[in-house]
Design an enzyme around this catalytic site. Structure first.
Site, short mmCIF file in Angstrom:
data_model
loop_
_atom_site.label_atom_id
_atom_site.label_comp_id
_atom_site.label_asym_id
_atom_site.label_seq_id
_atom_site.Cartn_x
_atom_site.Cartn_y
_atom_site.Cartn_z
CD1 TRP A 105 34.24 38.06 63.99
CD2 TRP A 105 33.48 37.43 61.98
NE1 TRP A 105 33.49 39.09 63.47
CE2 TRP A 105 33.02 38.75 62.24
CE3 TRP A 105 33.11 36.83 60.77
CZ2 TRP A 105 32.21 39.46 61.34
CZ3 TRP A 105 32.32 37.55 59.88
CH2 TRP A 105 31.88 38.84 60.16
CG ASP A 175 39.79 36.12 60.83
OD1 ASP A 175 40.26 37.24 60.56
OD2 ASP A 175 38.56 35.88 60.84
CE LYS A 199 35.77 44.00 61.44
NZ LYS A 199 35.52 42.68 60.89
C1 LIG Z 1 34.99 41.58 60.38
C2 LIG Z 1 35.57 40.26 60.52
C3 LIG Z 1 35.49 39.29 59.50
C4 LIG Z 1 34.71 39.51 58.23
O1 LIG Z 1 35.36 40.38 57.39
P1 LIG Z 1 34.74 40.73 55.94
O2 LIG Z 1 35.87 41.53 55.38
O3 LIG Z 1 33.50 41.52 56.19
O4 LIG Z 1 34.49 39.48 55.23
C5 LIG Z 1 36.12 38.08 59.69
N1 LIG Z 1 36.79 37.82 60.81
C6 LIG Z 1 36.90 38.72 61.82
C7 LIG Z 1 37.68 38.36 63.04
C8 LIG Z 1 36.29 39.95 61.71
O5 LIG Z 1 36.40 40.85 62.70
#
Ligand SMILES: *Cc1c(COP(=O)(O)O)cnc(C)c1O
Length: 364
Positions: A105, A175, A199
């Protein structure tokens, strides 16, 4: 009628939601609070939806302890759109976007920023195949940094920061898509935190941004309107139609977290759950091999390998037959992964640990 059993859901995202939340949503699905229509059918400008929207925002601030001077946005486009919005809004000419590269990511965040402006990778664990996060002391903030970006939990590799660097006056941006609300957090350490909801926080379709107001109010007028933080901030995330149903479910998930005792309780439950599975790995005399270095292990995504890909395939197949869903590792890295977000019950992790022991007995 026969009750269908809920699967042991270890999906990485979209992922398990609390059963209580699903049942509550089901109960109010057709007629929301005696309004004669579903929340999905209501105007986002009406008092009923706005009540839910503001309740979610307030509860999020309360549970996370968001200090004064910060605001919360509900955006669309996933965390992936934030990869671009952050540099578009904050990477001013003459400055650099400083990134910590910890895995899949982080790599995506860096690639997007490179499209927008000057970036620098200030620490990386790529040489270790992203099996660990860097020591906080190894993250040195360069001069002229517009911000420092970290990925608090690498969902695919299964690593997680346990402490964050002090970046002084330079905003730290994280993030937290796969570990937000999984543990208490000192928000004041961060300039901005963002997370796709699917998530740990709700369904897909909404992305939460928590940021210091000063980072939200100065968006360049040269970027498209919908990509400016300032527009969304000024309009309480109601500039255009918000993902109203997703925000409503996030509100229910936040209520569920509060009822269970908030972030301290989430952390205790998550640590106990993760321990069940890591113990099965560590007690297997090498039959299961944890991917992440022990001190970088994620409490959210437990990644592990078996002696061969063949055996991993057999594990995934037999697990699925036994009702365990989502244990295959991400297609980019292979192996196995159990995603054990807030909503995954303790019993499911205990059942997986038992399954792992049984599988080892049969196959070693
Ligand atoms: C799933 C995830 C993303 C991407 O998220 P989207 O909502 O599908 O764009 C980005 N960063 C992390 C750490 C993730 O687990």
């Amino acid at each position: 009628m026969e009750q269908r059993q809920r699967a042991y859901n270890f999906n990485a995202g979209p992922a398990a939601l609390p059963l209580e939340v699903l049942e509550r949503a089901q109960a109010e699905f057709v007629d929301f609070r005696n309004n004669g229509m579903s929340i999905m059918e209501m105007s986002h400008r009406g008092p009923v939806y706005e009540g839910v929207h503001n309740e979610a925002k307030d509860l999020l601030k309360e549970l996370l302890g968001v200090p004064d001077g910060y605001d919360v946005l509900f955006l669309q486009g996933g965390a992936s759109t934030q990869f671009a919005m952050i540099p578009m809004n904050l990477l001013t000419p003459g400055k650099i976007g400083a990134y910590v590269n910890t895995g899949s990511w982080a790599v995506k965040a860096i690639k997007e920023a490179e499209l927008v402006g000057e970036t620098q990778v200030i620490a990386s664990t790529e040489a270790d195949q992203f099996t660990r996060v860097p020591a906080v002391a190894d993250i040195v903030v360069p001069e002229h940094a517009a911000y420092v970006h970290v990925t608090s939990n690498e969902t695919i590799e299964g690593t997680q920061f346990q402490a964050f660097p002090n970046t002084g006056d330079v905003p730290l941006i994280a993030d937290m898509s796969s570990d937000i609300f999984s543990r208490p957090l000192d928000v004041s350490q961060f300039g901005m935190i963002y997370a796709g909801a699917q998530k740990n926080l709700g369904p897909s379709g909404v992305t939460v941004v928590i940021a210091k107001e000063e980072l939200l109010t100065n968006s360049p007028k040269t970027i498209p309107t919908m990509l400016r933080y300032s527009i969304h901030q000024k309009n309480n995330s109601l500039y255009n139609t918000p993902p109203s149903f997703s925000v409503y479910i996030v509100n229910l998930v936040l209520q569920w977290i509060k009822e269970r005792g908030g972030l301290q309780a989430m952390q205790a439950a998550n640590e106990a759950k993760a321990k069940l599975i890591y113990d099965a790995i560590d007690g297997s005399s090498g039959f299961y091999k944890g991917v992440a270095a022990v001190d970088s292990r994620s409490r959210m995504n437990v990644t592990f390998r078996l002696a061969s890909e063949e055996l991993e395939k057999l594990f995934a197949k037999e697990a699925e037959q036994a009702g365990f869903i989502g244990l295959k590792g991400h297609r980019s890295v292979g192996g196995l992964r159990a995603s054990i977000y807030n909503a995954v019950p303790h019993e499911n992790c205990a059942a997986l640990s038992q399954f792992m022991n049984d599988f080892q007995q049969k196959n070693s």
